[in-house]
Write a protein that holds these residues in place. Structure first.
Motif, PDB file in Angstrom:
ATOM      1  N   VAL A  71       0.846  -1.210   0.000  1.00 45.98           N
ATOM      2  CA  VAL A  71       0.000   0.000   0.000  1.00 45.98           C
ATOM      3  C   VAL A  71       0.874   1.251   0.000  1.00 45.98           C
ATOM      4  N   ARG A  72       1.957   1.211   0.791  1.00 43.49           N
ATOM      5  CA  ARG A  72       2.848   2.380   0.837  1.00 43.49           C
ATOM      6  C   ARG A  72       3.484   2.629  -0.521  1.00 43.49           C
ATOM      7  N   ALA A  73       3.872   1.564  -1.203  1.00 41.10           N
ATOM      8  CA  ALA A  73       4.479   1.715  -2.542  1.00 41.10           C
ATOM      9  C   ALA A  73       3.446   2.294  -3.514  1.00 41.10           C
ATOM     10  N   ALA A  74       2.241   1.767  -3.474  1.00 43.35           N
ATOM     11  CA  ALA A  74       1.192   2.236  -4.409  1.00 43.35           C
ATOM     12  C   ALA A  74       0.865   3.710  -4.161  1.00 43.35           C
ATOM     13  N   LYS A  75       0.766   4.073  -2.870  1.00 41.15           N
ATOM     14  CA  LYS A  75       0.407   5.476  -2.542  1.00 41.15           C
ATOM     15  C   LYS A  75       1.504   6.444  -2.970  1.00 41.15           C
ATOM     16  N   LYS A  76       2.749   6.063  -2.723  1.00 44.08           N
ATOM     17  CA  LYS A  76       3.865   6.953  -3.110  1.00 44.08           C
ATOM     18  C   LYS A  76       3.908   7.132  -4.616  1.00 44.08           C
ATOM     19  N   LEU A  77       3.707   6.039  -5.333  1.00 43.66           N
ATOM     20  CA  LEU A  77       3.768   6.134  -6.799  1.00 43.66           C
ATOM     21  C   LEU A  77       2.612   6.995  -7.317  1.00 43.66           C
ATOM     22  N   GLN A  78       1.451   6.807  -6.704  1.00 42.40           N
ATOM     23  CA  GLN A  78       0.276   7.596  -7.119  1.00 42.40           C
ATOM     24  C   GLN A  78       0.507   9.089  -6.874  1.00 42.40           C
ATOM     25  N   GLU A  79       1.025   9.389  -5.651  1.00 42.60           N
ATOM     26  CA  GLU A  79       1.292  10.795  -5.298  1.00 42.60           C
ATOM     27  C   GLU A  79       2.309  11.425  -6.238  1.00 42.60           C
ATOM     28  N   GLN A  80       3.437  10.695  -6.412  1.00 47.78           N
ATOM     29  CA  GLN A  80       4.551  11.297  -7.162  1.00 47.78           C
ATOM     30  C   GLN A  80       4.296  11.357  -8.659  1.00 47.78           C
ATOM     31  N   SER A 106      10.249  -7.112  -1.845  1.00 42.82           N
ATOM     32  CA  SER A 106       9.868  -7.652  -3.148  1.00 42.82           C
ATOM     33  C   SER A 106       8.423  -7.281  -3.480  1.00 42.82           C
ATOM     34  N   ASN A 107       7.556  -7.365  -2.489  1.00 36.23           N
ATOM     35  CA  ASN A 107       6.149  -6.965  -2.697  1.00 36.23           C
ATOM     36  C   ASN A 107       6.067  -5.508  -3.122  1.00 36.23           C
ATOM     37  N   ALA A 108       6.885  -4.649  -2.499  1.00 36.23           N
ATOM     38  CA  ALA A 108       6.881  -3.222  -2.858  1.00 36.23           C
ATOM     39  C   ALA A 108       7.330  -3.048  -4.308  1.00 36.23           C
ATOM     40  N   ALA A 109       8.383  -3.767  -4.701  1.00 40.04           N
ATOM     41  CA  ALA A 109       8.908  -3.629  -6.067  1.00 40.04           C
ATOM     42  C   ALA A 109       7.911  -4.146  -7.099  1.00 40.04           C
ATOM     43  N   THR A 110       7.273  -5.289  -6.798  1.00 39.37           N
ATOM     44  CA  THR A 110       6.277  -5.832  -7.739  1.00 39.37           C
ATOM     45  C   THR A 110       5.129  -4.845  -7.902  1.00 39.37           C
ATOM     46  N   THR A 111       4.761  -4.187  -6.804  1.00 38.98           N
ATOM     47  CA  THR A 111       3.688  -3.182  -6.869  1.00 38.98           C
ATOM     48  C   THR A 111       4.121  -2.008  -7.741  1.00 38.98           C
ATOM     49  N   LEU A 112       5.335  -1.516  -7.542  1.00 39.34           N
ATOM     50  CA  LEU A 112       5.805  -0.371  -8.349  1.00 39.34           C
ATOM     51  C   LEU A 112       5.825  -0.725  -9.837  1.00 39.34           C
TER      52      LEU A 112
END
Ligand code: CDM
Ligand code: ATP
Length: 283
Positions: A71-80, A106-112
């Protein structure tokens, strides 16, 4: 009409060696380590939504929704990126948490990478890796998807191609806190930097091992057990312990000796992450 779904792998990593060179002013440690992927990991499913909401539908024990690295990865990517789309996410979690095999990273990277594809952002790998580093030291290597010699806190990556044996990974039933190991006064923090490339044989030690083995008897037992069959190593700050075998059959033979109290899995080492192999096949 139902929204199309995309399922992507989220592989584990091993640290084939890990030397600690020193401690920086911000408390992080300068490392030299070799990362290799395993053809083994979680699977994350994504479905785009047009209302901008980011929703992870799978619950994690002890990890609140908004603290989850997915969720943190998705939110950061959405914001930026300023993207107005949202995402529904489900995960089939098989990687142990706090195992040193990089599940969260790995979960964060797959999300990005998954969202960059589905939201059609067109970000390049450098930009995704830089965002990934703000989520964790191990995220960039999963973004890049190639086995690497890593320096700095793990973000200066040089691709390498070590052998790709079959591994037996033992999973002691304890979760090791990376921060706790890195703050242990007994940790060796003065290894000499290796300057020769590729890293010469004989440098496979993990400087975290003595501290982890002293604090966690279950990890010590796993190292002793596996050490009867092959060189037994610790990945990251543990708890997982691994050893290489020339064939799946040989790794399976040792795996068959495991009991309910000490489980494990057999997986092939891989220099190209299965996430990147899957993404390549989509192009
Ligand atoms: C030990 C490794 O697993 C090797 O791959 C990683 O470097 C750890 O990566 P990670 O789990 O993504 O770590 P982070 O979430 O960035 O950091 C967790 C904690 O470990 C300590 N930490 C981590 C990495 C590093 N190079 N030096 C550190 O001192 C810090 O106290 C930090 O607060
Ligand atoms: N999606 C996620 N998957 C796993 N852990 C997560 C996730 N999101 C947040 N976390 C938190 O991060 C902590 C570390 O998880 P992770 O599985 O990355 O540990 P690890 O395998 O030791 O990683 P590393 O090798 O990077 O230190 C977990 O204990 C959990 O509290």
């Amino acid at each position: 009409m139902t929204t199309p779904r995309l399922t992507l792998p989220s592989p584990a990593k091993l640290n084939l060696m890990l030397h600690i060179l020193g401690r920086r002013e911000d408390g992080y440690h300068e490392l030299q380590t070799i990362f290799q992927f395993l053809d083994y990991g979680d699977e994350i499913t994504f479905a785009v939504r047009d209302d901008g909401v980011i929703q992870l539908h799978t619950e994690f024990d002890g990890v609140p929704h908004d603290s989850n690295l997915i969720v943190r990865a998705a939110k950061k990517l959405q914001e930026q990126s300023g993207c107005s789309l949202g995402i529904d996410i489900w995960i089939e979690k098989i990687l142990p948490m706090g195992g040193g095999i990089g599940g969260g990273s790995s979960n964060a990277a797959t999300t990005l990478l998954g969202l960059n594809h589905l939201w059609q952002l067109g970000w390049d790998e450098d930009r995704l890796a830089a965002l990934g580093l703000t989520l964790g030291a191990d995220v960039p290597v999963f973004v890049r998807g190639h086995a690497a010699f890593a320096e700095g806190v793990g973000e200066k990556l040089t691709p390498v191609d070590p052998e790709e044996p079959w591994y037996l990974v033992l999973v002691p039933q304890v979760s090791v806190s990376t921060a706790e190991i890195f703050s242990d006064p007994l940790l060796t923090r003065n290894s000499s930097p290796i300057k020769v490339r590729p890293v010469p044989k004989g440098n496979s030690r993990n400087d975290c091992l003595p501290v982890v083995a002293r604090r966690y008897p279950d990890v010590r037992n796993a190292l002793n057990l596996l050490g009867n069959f092959t060189e037994a190593k610790l990945t990251g700050t543990g708890s997982c312990v691994f050893g290489g075998f020339p064939s799946k059959a040989e790794a399976d033979k040792v795996s068959a000796l495991l009991t309910e109290t000490l489980t494990g899995f057999v997986a092939k080492g891989s220099n190209v992450s299965m996430l990147h192999r899957k993404l390549q096949s989509l192009l």
